[in-house]
Design a protein around this motif. Structure first.
Motif, short mmCIF file in Angstrom:
data_model
loop_
_atom_site.label_atom_id
_atom_site.label_comp_id
_atom_site.label_asym_id
_atom_site.label_seq_id
_atom_site.Cartn_x
_atom_site.Cartn_y
_atom_site.Cartn_z
N CYS A 169 -104.97 4.59 -107.72
CA CYS A 169 -105.05 5.76 -107.62
C CYS A 169 -105.41 6.56 -108.70
O CYS A 169 -104.75 7.04 -109.55
CB CYS A 169 -103.62 6.43 -107.05
SG CYS A 169 -103.60 8.06 -106.29
N SER A 224 -106.60 7.71 -99.42
CA SER A 224 -105.09 8.43 -99.18
C SER A 224 -104.65 7.64 -98.25
O SER A 224 -103.35 7.28 -98.66
CB SER A 224 -105.10 10.09 -98.86
OG SER A 224 -104.11 10.31 -98.77
N SER A 247 -97.25 4.91 -107.21
CA SER A 247 -97.92 6.31 -107.11
C SER A 247 -96.99 7.02 -108.47
O SER A 247 -96.02 7.05 -108.51
CB SER A 247 -97.31 7.03 -105.94
OG SER A 247 -97.35 8.41 -106.29
N ASP A 266 -102.00 12.58 -109.61
CA ASP A 266 -101.56 11.78 -108.34
C ASP A 266 -102.60 12.51 -107.19
O ASP A 266 -102.43 13.63 -106.70
CB ASP A 266 -100.25 11.86 -108.11
CG ASP A 266 -99.94 10.80 -106.94
OD1 ASP A 266 -100.55 10.39 -106.12
OD2 ASP A 266 -98.67 10.04 -107.23
N PHE A 267 -103.37 11.68 -106.36
CA PHE A 267 -104.18 11.99 -105.53
C PHE A 267 -103.61 12.19 -103.95
O PHE A 267 -104.06 12.50 -103.04
CB PHE A 267 -105.61 11.51 -105.51
CG PHE A 267 -106.20 11.90 -106.67
CD1 PHE A 267 -106.93 13.02 -106.76
CD2 PHE A 267 -106.09 10.96 -107.72
CE1 PHE A 267 -107.85 13.22 -107.90
CE2 PHE A 267 -106.95 11.25 -109.08
CZ PHE A 267 -107.94 12.38 -109.06
N CYS A 268 -102.32 11.01 -103.81
CA CYS A 268 -101.88 10.89 -102.60
C CYS A 268 -100.62 11.39 -102.61
O CYS A 268 -100.19 11.31 -101.33
CB CYS A 268 -101.88 9.38 -102.32
SG CYS A 268 -103.68 8.71 -102.71
N TYR A 269 -99.88 11.72 -103.42
CA TYR A 269 -98.46 12.05 -103.37
C TYR A 269 -98.13 13.22 -104.06
O TYR A 269 -98.76 13.57 -105.11
CB TYR A 269 -97.31 11.02 -103.60
CG TYR A 269 -97.35 9.95 -102.64
CD1 TYR A 269 -96.20 10.00 -101.58
CD2 TYR A 269 -98.00 8.82 -102.83
CE1 TYR A 269 -96.11 8.85 -100.63
CE2 TYR A 269 -97.91 7.86 -101.54
CZ TYR A 269 -96.93 7.90 -100.59
OH TYR A 269 -96.88 6.83 -99.63
N VAL A 328 -100.32 17.90 -103.91
CA VAL A 328 -101.19 17.00 -102.82
C VAL A 328 -100.58 17.74 -101.59
O VAL A 328 -101.51 17.86 -100.62
CB VAL A 328 -100.92 15.57 -102.91
CG1 VAL A 328 -101.61 14.76 -101.66
CG2 VAL A 328 -101.64 15.05 -103.90
N ASP A 329 -99.18 17.82 -101.47
CA ASP A 329 -98.74 18.36 -100.17
C ASP A 329 -99.30 19.92 -99.88
O ASP A 329 -99.75 20.36 -98.85
CB ASP A 329 -97.30 18.55 -100.17
CG ASP A 329 -96.66 17.08 -100.23
OD1 ASP A 329 -97.14 16.30 -99.86
OD2 ASP A 329 -95.60 17.18 -100.71
N LYS A 379 -103.22 19.32 -98.85
CA LYS A 379 -103.13 18.76 -97.43
C LYS A 379 -102.95 20.35 -96.45
O LYS A 379 -103.73 20.55 -95.57
CB LYS A 379 -102.34 17.81 -97.24
CG LYS A 379 -102.67 16.45 -97.89
CD LYS A 379 -101.84 15.40 -97.53
CE LYS A 379 -102.43 14.23 -98.07
NZ LYS A 379 -101.16 13.09 -97.83
#
Length: 289
Positions: free
Chosen positions: A20, A45, A95, A147-150, A154-155, A158
């Motif tokens: 990640c 993701s 992560s 961190d690109f996913c968590y 990120v939230d 999104k």
């Protein structure tokens, strides 16, 4: 962008060997230059989150959490300016944001000798200035930013992207002079689970009558689509009739298999909408937008 299952599987296979990081995203784009960056990022993701869910139990045993905390503590004593938490997360394939959460929780427990609530930890992850240890605060911030996913950043991204696409869908409905009710209006009427938009006058899309439209700013893969069908789409279908789901970042084309039952999938706003409009003499005629 619609992908065949073969195309999707090829991307997923390549994603499985990546970490990640920004470098991984660049490699992914170079490997699949014909695919949109949004589609690739969404698949990346999703696959990374699946991996984290599969390995969650291994990283969150009391022994593993204590081991991570001790390794962080010893390394940061040697060099507090090094990205210790990031490096540790990469070493154990976790992560960065989740590693930061584990170490922060262990730090707070050591400070207060009590179990710290999730609300407190979430607040500190969102605002690292609340962490009293400046070195740890900097380490946690590094994890959040990389961190690109968590994580809270990120939230937020999104949520913003999801809202942006709902606004885009609303604008498209207005451009096509379609009357609709929005989710908030439907909730005011007492509905609990509602799609993003209910059409007050149904339209036809590719020969199918549509009563509602749902916006998803993500890629429609097997697991997410299956969950949405069970938790949302069939419920909408049962209450409001046939509907349309727009996966703005694409989907596996083989998943668009419920059209005859009443759920269509698209990767953009349809250009061939047919509505019913009164003429001056009274009859109702179809109008293609």
């Amino acid at each position: 962008m619609k992908l065949s299952r073969a195309q999707y599987d090829e991307i997923v296979q390549f994603v499985s060997i990546l970490s990640c990081s920004r470098q991984s995203l660049k490699k992914l784009k170079l490997r699949f230059p014909s695919q949109s960056q949004c589609t690739l990022l969404s698949i990346f993701s999703q696959e990374y989150q699946k991996l984290m869910k599969r390995t969650h139990a291994n990283h969150h045993t009391p022994e593993a959490m204590e081991r991570y905390y001790q390794r962080y503590h010893s390394r940061v004593m040697e060099n507090s300016s090094a990205p210790v938490l990031l490096e540790l997360a990469n070493e154990v394939s976790l992560s960065p944001a989740l590693m930061a959460r584990i170490v922060l929780e262990k730090f707070l427990q050591a400070q207060e000798s009590v179990t710290v609530s999730k609300a407190v930890i979430n607040g500190m992850l969102r605002d690292t200035s609340l962490i009293t240890d400046r070195t740890l605060a900097n380490q946690v911030l590094q994890c959040t930013l990389n961190d690109f996913c968590y994580g809270p950043l990120v939230d937020c991204i999104k949520h913003s992207i999801g809202h942006e696409h709902e606004v885009l869908l609303r604008e498209k409905l207005l451009e096509n002079h379609l009357a609709f009710l929005e989710e908030d209006q439907l909730r005011d009427k007492g509905y609990d689970k509602t799609p993003d938009f209910i059409l007050e006058v149904p339209v036809a899309v590719e020969g199918h009558v549509i009563h509602w439209i749902e916006s998803k700013a993500s890629f429609g893969d097997d697991s997410s689509h299956r969950a949405y069908l069970q938790e949302q789409y069939w419920s909408y279908w049962n209450r409001f009739g046939h509907g349309l789901v727009i996966y703005w970042h694409g989907f596996i084309e083989e998943l668009d298999c419920h059209r005859e039952r009443g759920i269509l999938l698209k990767d953009c706003f349809p250009s061939d909408i047919i509505t019913l409009q009164h003429t001056s003499s009274g009859p109702i005629l179809p109008v293609v937008h």
